[in-house]
Motif scaffolding. Structure first.
Motif, short mmCIF file in Angstrom:
data_model
loop_
_atom_site.label_atom_id
_atom_site.label_comp_id
_atom_site.label_asym_id
_atom_site.label_seq_id
_atom_site.Cartn_x
_atom_site.Cartn_y
_atom_site.Cartn_z
N ARG A 332 35.51 38.90 37.92
CA ARG A 332 34.10 38.50 37.91
C ARG A 332 33.37 39.01 36.68
N THR A 333 33.65 40.24 36.25
CA THR A 333 32.86 40.88 35.20
C THR A 333 33.76 41.38 34.09
N TRP A 334 33.29 41.17 32.86
CA TRP A 334 33.94 41.76 31.69
C TRP A 334 33.31 43.11 31.40
N GLU A 335 34.14 44.09 31.05
CA GLU A 335 33.66 45.39 30.67
C GLU A 335 34.26 45.78 29.34
N ARG A 336 33.48 46.52 28.59
CA ARG A 336 33.92 46.93 27.25
C ARG A 336 34.64 48.27 27.31
N ASP A 337 35.71 48.39 26.53
CA ASP A 337 36.44 49.66 26.37
C ASP A 337 36.00 50.31 25.06
N GLU A 338 35.50 51.52 25.15
CA GLU A 338 35.02 52.21 23.96
C GLU A 338 36.20 52.66 23.09
N PRO A 339 36.02 52.66 21.78
CA PRO A 339 37.12 53.06 20.89
C PRO A 339 37.42 54.54 21.00
N ARG A 405 40.23 46.95 17.56
CA ARG A 405 39.39 45.83 17.97
C ARG A 405 38.74 45.12 16.80
N ASP A 406 38.96 45.65 15.60
CA ASP A 406 38.37 45.07 14.38
C ASP A 406 36.85 44.99 14.50
N GLU A 407 36.23 46.13 14.82
CA GLU A 407 34.79 46.20 14.98
C GLU A 407 34.23 47.30 14.07
N PRO A 443 47.79 45.90 19.20
CA PRO A 443 47.70 47.24 19.81
C PRO A 443 47.17 47.14 21.24
N ASP A 444 47.70 47.98 22.14
CA ASP A 444 47.33 47.91 23.56
C ASP A 444 47.60 46.51 24.11
N ALA A 445 48.81 46.01 23.81
CA ALA A 445 49.13 44.63 24.16
C ALA A 445 48.96 44.34 25.65
N SER A 446 49.29 45.30 26.50
CA SER A 446 49.20 45.06 27.93
C SER A 446 47.77 44.77 28.38
N LEU A 447 46.81 45.30 27.64
CA LEU A 447 45.40 45.08 27.98
C LEU A 447 45.02 43.61 27.83
N TYR A 448 45.69 42.91 26.91
CA TYR A 448 45.29 41.55 26.58
C TYR A 448 46.12 40.48 27.28
N VAL A 449 47.05 40.88 28.11
CA VAL A 449 47.82 39.90 28.89
C VAL A 449 47.64 40.13 30.39
N THR A 450 46.79 41.08 30.75
CA THR A 450 46.56 41.39 32.16
C THR A 450 45.68 40.32 32.79
N VAL A 451 46.14 39.81 33.94
CA VAL A 451 45.37 38.81 34.69
C VAL A 451 44.96 39.45 36.01
N PRO A 452 43.66 39.42 36.36
CA PRO A 452 43.22 40.06 37.61
C PRO A 452 43.91 39.44 38.82
N ASP A 453 44.27 40.28 39.76
CA ASP A 453 44.98 39.82 40.96
C ASP A 453 43.95 39.35 42.00
#
Length: 780
Positions: A332-339, A405-407, A443-453
Motif C-alpha cells: 500500500r505504501t512506499w517508504e524511503r530508506d535513508e542512506p 541510490r544516486d542521490e 547494490p542491495d539487489a534483494s531490495l529491488y526485486v522484493t514483491v509484497p506478499d
C-alpha cells in the motif's frame, strides 16, 4: 462625555488621517508575495484613501469620537456593494438589496478562493474583495486608535494583521515593506507623542516613543526574515501534492496508493536554463571556441560537424529532475530508506548509477552534453533535484552523494535562490541497445526485486505472465507493460482513487483501471519485480515550461513519480507508464514511435475539479479565475448611509465606472492560440463562466455550455459556438500536434470576440441576473 479626552480634531486630525493612510498602504505591501499581479493593490489603496477621507470629513463636522469611524465604515460598505455587487457588464451607482446579495455571494466565493488557492494566489475579483475589506478595516482601526482614542501604539496591532499571512505562510515580503511599515509606525508614534501645546515632560515622552519605534523596526528587520524562513511550514506530499500547502513545497517520501491526489501547488519550485556547452560562443571561431572551452572545463572536445549527428539540447533531452527514489513497498505504501553513507565527489566528475560511468569525466563521444543551471524557488527539500542521466553537480554547501541510490543529499534543506549547475551526459540510448542488454545487479539487489506478499500477489504474477508471454528479453517485457498502461483503452488517468476493495492496492488499481502517476509507477515497478527485473520508483519533477527568455519554469504541479529498471552496464533506466495526456511522450529509448515527437514540453499532471487554479509561469499564461458565485442569500442586511454617503457614492461610482470602462478597452490581438485562450478565459470569468484548470479545451467548452444552460436555459450556438470550437481546435493543435497549423491574430481575436459578446448577451438577458445558480465545478 461624548468622546474621550484628547480626541483629535482640526488640522492636526488631517495630518493623523494622512499618516494612517500611509501606514496602511505600507502594510499592504506585505501581501505582495502572496498575491499575483498588482490590480488588487491599486484597488485596495484607492479604497483606503476614500474611506479615510470620508472619516476625515466626518471628523471635521462633529466632535463625537466614534462618528468618523462609523461614517467611514458606512462609506466602505456602500463602496463594496457598488463595486462588487454590480450586475455583470455594467456599473451600478445606487445600492439595492440585489447588489448586496451579489456582493455577499462574491465574498463567500472569495473565502473559497483563498482556501483552495496556492501561493501566489491569483489576482481575481473575489480575492480582491477580501483584500479590500481587510484594508479598509485596518485603516478604520488605525484611524480610531490614533485620532479617536489617542493611543497610536495600539495601531500597530491593526497594522500587524496585514503581516500575519506572510509570516505564517512563510513567504517573506522583502526588506522594503518591512522598512516602510516601520517608518510609518514610527511616524504614528511620533505624532502621538507631539503635544497639543507646551507642557512638561514632552521631551522625555518623545524620546521614549522614538526609542520604542526604533526597537520595533529593528526587531522587524532582523527577526522577520528569520522567522519567515523557518522550515516546516508546509509539507506537500505525493499523493497529496498541494493539499492546502501554505509554504515552500516539500516532497513526501511516503507514497500511499490509497490516497486521492489533492489540489496541486502552482508555486515555482525550480527555474533552470539548458545550454549546449560544446556550441561555439557568439563570435568564437567555430570549433576552436568549443574546444577551448571544453579544455578549460575538463571535457573532451565535441565531435565536429562531420561527426555523428547531434540532438537538440533542451529540457526534454535532459528529462525530469529526480529528487529521490523509493524501494520499500508493503502493498500500500512506499517508504524511503535513508542512506548509510554519504560520500564527497570530485568536482567535474560524473555522478551516475552505473559504476563504469561514475567518477569519469564528461565525454561528448559517450552522449550528448547539456549544461543545466538551476535556481531553487519555493522548494524545501534535502535531496537536490538532478537529472536521471549521469551528471556533474556543482553546488555550494554541505552536500553528499548517496552512490547506491544516486542521490545528492544535503545536511540542510534547499533555500530559496540556491543555485547549482549540472553538466549532464545524456547517453545515446536506443531501443536496439536495450534489447540486447540483460538485467543487472544493483547494490542491495534483494531490495529491488522484493514483491509484497499480499492476498493478490499470485493474481498479479499470473497477469504479468499472460501479458509478457511472447516477450523474450527484459526490455521487451518492460515495453509491453509500459504500452499496456499507456493505452487509453486499458487505463484512465484519474486523481480520485476508488475505495479499497482488497488489502492489495496494486490489484485494486489493476481492477479499477483508474489512477494517477503513483499508481501507474507502482504497478509497473511491482510487475517488473515479479519478472525478476530490479525496479524502483523515482520521485521528482517533470521538465518545466519554456518561457520567452529561454528558461524553464517548474511548478509544484509538475511533481511526478515514475518507475526505473536496472540494466547491466546502463544503470537505472527510466520508463513512463503514466498516459501521454499527462506526461507527454515517453523517453526516446522507451518510445515505440521514436520518429514522432510532439511540440513543446509535457503537459502538467492535472486533477479533475481542481478548484483554485494558480498562475502559470510562462509568458502569456494567466491566473485562472474563480468560479461563479453561489446564489446570494436574501435579506442580507446593510447599514444606513451617513451624511456623507452622497459624496461617497459619487466618488466610488465614478471610480467604478472608470475601472469598468478601462477594463473594456480592447487589447492588442492575441498572437497565438494560447494567448487567445487565456483572454477568452479571463473575459468569460468576468461573466461568471469558468472552468477548472484540469479541464481539457473541449471539457472547458462543455463546462461553459453547462453553466449557461443552468443560468440562462440557453446555449452558445451559431457563429459563437463555431468560433469556440475553432479556438478549441487551434489550442489542441498548438499543444499536441507535431506541426500545428498557423492561425492569424485577426482570426483569433474574432473568435474570442464572438464567444465573449454572445455569452455576455445571454448572461445579461437572463431573467434574474446574478441570482441564478453558480456554474458547477468540474467533477461535481
Amino acid at each position: 462625555m461624548n468622546r474621550p479626552v484628547g480626541a483629535e480634531h482640526g488640522a492636526r486630525a488631517v495630518l493623523g488621517s494622512a499618516l494612517s493612510v500611509l501606514a496602511t498602504w505600507a502594510s499592504l505591501l506585505a501581501l505582495g508575495g502572496l498575491i499575483d499581479g498588482r490590480r488588487w493593490l491599486v484597488v485596495a489603496c484607492l479604497a483606503v484613501l476614500v474611506v479615510a477621507s470620508a472619516a476625515a470629513v466626518a471628523r471635521a463636522l462633529t466632535r463625537v469620537w466614534w462618528v468618523p469611524t462609523a461614517a467611514g465604515a458606512a462609506v466602505a460598505l456602500v463602496g463594496l456593494v457598488l463595486r462588487y455587487g454590480a450586475p455583470p457588464g455594467r456599473p451600478q451607482f445606487l445600492p439595492d438589496l440585489d447588489a448586496v446579495g451579489r456582493a455577499w455571494a462574491l465574498a463567500r466565493e472569495g473565502v473559497r478562493v483563498v482556501n483552495d488557492s496556492f501561493v501566489p494566489m491569483p489576482d481575481v475579483r473575489p480575492g480582491e474583495m477580501l483584500v479590500v475589506v481587510g484594508a479598509v478595516s485596518v485603516v478604520l482601526l488605525v484611524d480610531l486608535a490614533v485620532l479617536g482614542l489617542r493611543v497610536p501604539a495600539v495601531a500597530g496591532l491593526a497594522l500587524l494583521t496585514l503581516w500575519v499571512p506572510a509570516v505564517v505562510l512563510g513567504f517573506p515580503a522583502g526588506g522594503g515593506p518591512v522598512f516602510w511599515t516601520a517608518v510609518a509606525y514610527l511616524a504614528l508614534l511620533a505624532y502621538g507623542a507631539a503635544p497639543h501645546h507646551a507642557r512638561a515632560g514632552r521631551a522625555r515622552r518623545a524620546v521614549t516613543a522614538g526609542a520604542g519605534a526604533a526597537l520595533l523596526a529593528t526587531v522587524g528587520l532582523v527577526a522577520g526574515p528569520v522567522l519567515m524562513d523557518v522550515p516546516g511550514w508546509a509539507s506537500v506530499a505525493l499523493p497529496q501534492l498541494g493539499s492546502t500547502p501554505v509554504g515552500p513545497l516539500e516532497l513526501s517520501d511516503e507514497l500511499d496508493l490509497r490516497e486521492s491526489l489533492g489540489a496541486r501547488s502552482g508555486q515555482e519550485v525550480l527555474r533552470y536554463r539548458v545550454t549546449d556547452p560544446t556550441a561555439p560562443d557568439e563570435g568564437a571561431a567555430g570549433d576552436d571556441g568549443a574546444a577551448a572551452r571544453a579544455a578549460v572545463d575538463g571535457v573532451a572536445p565535441a565531435p565536429t560537424a562531420s561527426g555523428p549527428a547531434t540532438r537538440a539540447v533542451d529540457a526534454r533531452l535532459v528529462g525530469p529532475l529526480r529528487a529521490f527514489t523509493l524501494a520499500t513497498f508493503d502493498g500500500r505504501t512506499w517508504e524511503r530508506d535513508e542512506p548509510e553513507e554519504l560520500r564527497p565527489w570530485r568536482a567535474g566528475t560524473l555522478l551516475a548509477s552505473d559504476g563504469t560511468t561514475a567518477g569519469a569525466l564528461p565525454d561528448p563521444s559517450a552522449g550528448t552534453l547539456a549544461q543545466v543551471d538551476v535556481t531553487v524557488g519555493a522548494l524545501r527539500e534535502r535531496r537536490l533535484p538532478v537529472s536521471t542521466h549521469p551528471r556533474t553537480v556543482d553546488v555550494a554547501g554541505p552536500w553528499g552523494w548517496d552512490q547506491d541510490r544516486d542521490e545528492v543529499v544535503g545536511e540542510r534543506s534547499t533555500d530559496r535562490d540556491l543555485t547549482y549547475s549540472m553538466l549532464v551526459q545524456v547517453p545515446d540510448l536506443t531501443p536496439d541497445a536495450l534489447r540486447e542488454t540483460p538485467v543487472g545487479t544493483p547494490p542491495d539487489a534483494s531490495l529491488y526485486v522484493t514483491v509484497p506478499d499480499t492476498e493478490h500477489r499470485e493474481d498479479v504474477e499470473r497477469l504479468v505472465r499472460d501479458l509478457t508471454a511472447d516477450d523474450e528479453t527484459p526490455y521487451a517485457q518492460a515495453m509491453t507493460l509500459q504500452s499496456w498502461f499507456r493505452s487509453a483503452s486499458n487505463f484512465t488517468y484519474d486523481t480520485r482513487v476508488p475505495p479499497a476493495r482488497t488489502s492489495d492496492a496494486v490489484w485494486d488499481f489493476l481492477e479499477s483501471r483508474r489512477g494517477y502517476c503513483v499508481q501507474f509507477a507502482t504497478a509497473m515497478t511491482v510487475m517488473s519485480r515479479t519478472l525478476g527485473i530490479p525496479a524502483r520508483v523515482g520521485v521528482g519533477f517533470l521538465p518545466g515550461e519554456r518561457t520567452e527568455d529561454g528558461t524553464y519554469v517548474v511548478t509544484g504541479r509538475l511533481a511526478h513519480a515514475w518507475p526505473e529498471l536496472y540494466f547491466e552496464g546502463r544503470g537505472w533506466v527510466r520508463f513512463e507508464p503514466t498516459p501521454a495526456s499527462q506526461t507527454g511522450p515517453p523517453p526516446v529509448w522507451a518510445d515505440p514511435f521514436t520518429g514522432v515527437q510532439g511540440s513543446g514540453g509535457p503537459p502538467e499532471e492535472m486533477e479533475p475539479g481542481q478548484a483554485a487554479p494558480v498562475p502559470g509561469a510562462s509568458a502569456g499564461s494567466t491566473a485562472p479565475p474563480a468560479s461563479a458565485p453561489e446564489a446570494a442569500e436574501d435579506g442580507a442586511p446593510w447599514a444606513a448611509v451617513a451624511v456623507t454617503v452622497g459624496l461617497a457614492v459619487l466618488v466610488l461610482g465614478g471610480a467604478a465606472a472608470g475601472v469598468l470602462l478601462a477594463r473594456r478597452r480592447r487589447a492588442e490581438p492575441p498572437t497565438d492560440p494560447e494567448q487567445a485562450w487565456a483572454r477568452l478565459r479571463r473575459d468569460l470569468a468576468r461573466l461568471g463562466l469558468t472552468w477548472s484548470d484540469a479541464a481539457t479545451p473541449r471539457g472547458a467548452l462543455r463546462e461553459v455550455q453547462r453553466a449557461l444552460l443552468l443560468r440562462t436555459e440557453t446555449l452558445l450556438d451559431g457563429p459563437a459556438l463555431s468560433a469556440f470550437e475553432r479556438l478549441v481546435d487551434a489550442v489542441e493543435s498548438r499543444r499536441y500536434a507535431p506541426t500545428p497549423p498557423a492561425v492569424g491574430p485577426a482570426a483569433l481575436d474574432e473568435w474570442v470576440t464572438q464567444v465573449r459578446d454572445r455569452a455576455g448577451e445571454l448572461v445579461s438577458d437572463r431573467p434574474r441576473a446574478g441570482v441564478g445558480p453558480s456554474a458547477p465545478r468540474a467533477g461535481s
